[in-house]
Write a protein that holds these residues in place. Sequence first.
Motif, PDB file in Angstrom:
ATOM      1  N   GLN A 115       0.828  -1.211   0.000  1.00  0.00           N
ATOM      2  CA  GLN A 115       0.000   0.000   0.000  1.00  0.00           C
ATOM      3  C   GLN A 115       0.853   1.248   0.000  1.00  0.00           C
ATOM      4  OE1 GLN A 115      -2.720   0.284   3.307  1.00  0.00           O
ATOM      5  NE2 GLN A 115      -3.484   2.291   2.700  1.00  0.00           N
ATOM      6  N   GLN A 116       1.908   1.224   0.805  1.00  0.00           N
ATOM      7  CA  GLN A 116       2.754   2.403   0.901  1.00  0.00           C
ATOM      8  C   GLN A 116       3.609   2.613  -0.353  1.00  0.00           C
ATOM      9  OE1 GLN A 116       0.557   2.342   3.472  1.00  0.00           O
ATOM     10  NE2 GLN A 116       1.824   0.623   4.162  1.00  0.00           N
ATOM     11  N   HIS A 117       3.630   1.620  -1.223  1.00  0.00           N
ATOM     12  CA  HIS A 117       4.307   1.762  -2.520  1.00  0.00           C
ATOM     13  C   HIS A 117       3.299   1.933  -3.656  1.00  0.00           C
ATOM     14  CE1 HIS A 117       8.412   0.855  -1.100  1.00  0.00           C
ATOM     15  NE2 HIS A 117       7.798   0.102  -0.197  1.00  0.00           N
ATOM     16  N   TRP A 118       2.066   2.237  -3.302  1.00  0.00           N
ATOM     17  CA  TRP A 118       1.000   2.481  -4.282  1.00  0.00           C
ATOM     18  C   TRP A 118       0.759   1.264  -5.186  1.00  0.00           C
ATOM     19  CZ3 TRP A 118      -1.913   7.010  -4.531  1.00  0.00           C
ATOM     20  CH2 TRP A 118      -1.481   8.058  -3.708  1.00  0.00           C
ATOM     21  N   ASP A 119       0.907   0.066  -4.624  1.00  0.00           N
ATOM     22  CA  ASP A 119       0.737  -1.152  -5.420  1.00  0.00           C
ATOM     23  C   ASP A 119      -0.674  -1.733  -5.317  1.00  0.00           C
ATOM     24  OD1 ASP A 119       3.312  -1.040  -6.320  1.00  0.00           O
ATOM     25  OD2 ASP A 119       4.121  -2.423  -4.820  1.00  0.00           O
ATOM     26  N   ILE A 120      -1.589  -1.056  -4.645  1.00  0.00           N
ATOM     27  CA  ILE A 120      -2.968  -1.530  -4.533  1.00  0.00           C
ATOM     28  C   ILE A 120      -3.844  -0.724  -5.487  1.00  0.00           C
ATOM     29  CG2 ILE A 120      -4.970  -1.790  -3.025  1.00  0.00           C
ATOM     30  CD1 ILE A 120      -3.160  -2.241  -0.706  1.00  0.00           C
ATOM     31  N   ASP A 121      -4.492  -1.419  -6.379  1.00  0.00           N
ATOM     32  CA  ASP A 121      -5.389  -0.783  -7.343  1.00  0.00           C
ATOM     33  C   ASP A 121      -6.740  -1.491  -7.273  1.00  0.00           C
ATOM     34  OD1 ASP A 121      -6.713   0.367  -9.419  1.00  0.00           O
ATOM     35  OD2 ASP A 121      -5.210  -0.049 -10.949  1.00  0.00           O
ATOM     36  N   PHE A 122      -7.745  -0.755  -6.847  1.00  0.00           N
ATOM     37  CA  PHE A 122      -9.064  -1.357  -6.661  1.00  0.00           C
ATOM     38  C   PHE A 122      -9.915  -1.353  -7.933  1.00  0.00           C
ATOM     39  CE2 PHE A 122      -7.881  -0.390  -2.299  1.00  0.00           C
ATOM     40  CZ  PHE A 122      -8.279  -1.542  -1.636  1.00  0.00           C
ATOM     41  N   ASP A 123      -9.417  -0.802  -9.021  1.00  0.00           N
ATOM     42  CA  ASP A 123     -10.219  -0.756 -10.245  1.00  0.00           C
ATOM     43  C   ASP A 123     -10.594  -2.151 -10.724  1.00  0.00           C
ATOM     44  OD1 ASP A 123     -10.117   1.970 -10.216  1.00  0.00           O
ATOM     45  OD2 ASP A 123      -8.518   2.144 -11.705  1.00  0.00           O
ATOM     46  N   ASP A 124      -9.615  -3.057 -10.739  1.00  0.00           N
ATOM     47  CA  ASP A 124      -9.904  -4.421 -11.194  1.00  0.00           C
ATOM     48  C   ASP A 124     -10.854  -5.129 -10.232  1.00  0.00           C
ATOM     49  OD1 ASP A 124      -8.281  -4.084 -13.400  1.00  0.00           O
ATOM     50  OD2 ASP A 124      -6.508  -4.922 -12.422  1.00  0.00           O
ATOM     51  N   VAL A 125     -10.632  -4.932  -8.938  1.00  0.00           N
ATOM     52  CA  VAL A 125     -11.510  -5.548  -7.931  1.00  0.00           C
ATOM     53  C   VAL A 125     -12.950  -5.091  -8.116  1.00  0.00           C
ATOM     54  CG1 VAL A 125     -12.035  -5.594  -5.453  1.00  0.00           C
ATOM     55  CG2 VAL A 125      -9.676  -5.862  -6.233  1.00  0.00           C
ATOM     56  N   ASN A 126     -13.129  -3.812  -8.381  1.00  0.00           N
ATOM     57  CA  ASN A 126     -14.476  -3.264  -8.461  1.00  0.00           C
ATOM     58  C   ASN A 126     -15.205  -3.609  -9.757  1.00  0.00           C
ATOM     59  OD1 ASN A 126     -14.927  -1.982  -5.928  1.00  0.00           O
ATOM     60  ND2 ASN A 126     -13.383  -0.455  -6.489  1.00  0.00           N
ATOM     61  N   TRP A 127     -14.471  -4.133 -10.762  1.00  0.00           N
ATOM     62  CA  TRP A 127     -15.179  -4.671 -11.927  1.00  0.00           C
ATOM     63  C   TRP A 127     -16.099  -5.813 -11.510  1.00  0.00           C
ATOM     64  CZ3 TRP A 127     -16.055  -2.984 -16.617  1.00  0.00           C
ATOM     65  CH2 TRP A 127     -15.196  -2.052 -17.194  1.00  0.00           C
TER      66      TRP A 127
END
Length: 458
Positions: A356-368
């Motif tokens: 998370q602290q390296h900005w490696d979490i992206d919820f766009d795919d999850v929210n599809w």
Amino acid sequence: MSITNDILRARATGSVWLWLAAVALPLLLIAPAFWNGYPLLQWDTGGYLARWYEGYLVPSRSTVFGLYLHMGESSSFWLNLAVQSLATLWLLQLTLRVLGLMQTFRFVAISLLLILSTALPWLASMLLTDIFAGLSVLSLFILVIGGYRISGIERSSLFAFTAFAAATHSATLGVLFGLCAAGWLVRPLLGKRIPLAGLAHGSLTIVAGGAMLVMANHALSGQWAWTPGGYGVAFGRMMQDGIVARYLRDHCPRESFKLCPYRNELPATADEFLWGNSMFNRLGRFEGMNDEMSYIVVHSLADYPAWQAGAALRAMGQQLLHVATGEGTNGWIPHTYGIIERYIPAQLAPMRAARQQHWDIDFDDVNWLHVPVALASMLALVALLGHALAIRRLDELTLLGATVTLALLGNAFICAVISGPHDRYGARMVWLATFVVLTALARAFGRDDPADDASAAA
């Protein structure tokens, strides 16, 4: 002899499923945290963490939840995630048991589908109050509707859990209060379907939760007071709707408000006003503005009642559609980082190493997946209730569906009217609709667990 062997094999198979579930499901529920390398953090996490250390009250930050987080600090907060994961599974299986639908395979299947298709594992993996919002609805339902079917220890545990959940966030307490009020209103119509003792027991959890919060506030700050900040958050929502600007235009020629010089340059959103670099900071934030904000909130309700009602209904409708997972869980949470650095420096290295602290979490795919599932679940829940009413079936699963529906509406109303629509507020509750729908489908199309069948035959 053959029948006995079949029974033993079925029991052995059931035991394997049970052991697999006991080991795997708690870990899967907090798999996002394992993948991250550290419990997930959010914008608001730091405010809760600081309560133990700062010794004073701040708006919208429960001291009860702050104490709960403090208890897990020595474990890098993995203890908190273990509690959240196990509490989730306990309440899921207890709900199925009260409904008469608890069978091992069914429980495992429903749990896995919730983990795969809803925000539930992300909520359980996060250091935030949100996981307790949805779980408290299940615990209150069990306590009221099925309290007579469970043991005394389970009832006491449910009471303590519901009271604690109510004390973690004012919106959660408000939803639970609304559910109890609805229960008292409809009990004359439903009679024994809502046991009087259960309803009284459930209602007392609200009182206990409020008392727990006030006592925790006094223990940490020396004040017998409720958590502050309600007027300020409501003010932000009214400002976002344009009501504050109109009130200032109408009243600044006659009354002297601190905001009068800024009435033509108010931020467009409540978040920008309260948490951004706005005039709110220059005017003293909550401490300097609370009296003025509370005055404007109360008097604007009287001055523009139709506008307020229309804005509230629009916000509620919008909130029901805001259900995406992950709002506020990204790499830009400087306040939370600062609190950890100041008060828990031993946590800096693992926290900074997390994805998370390296900005490696992206919820766009999850929210599809999550968003369509959430919206479809709410529609299916309405259809299930409509079908139950059409055939006049008022069993306990229908009561659970009605409870969840009221909880979703109450949550949408409270959160949208006070704070404005946010995905976080919807995601923390909407998984309950998916749970009800999956349970209804399991009852309609599922088969009994072989081990349970064998036990019955024996």
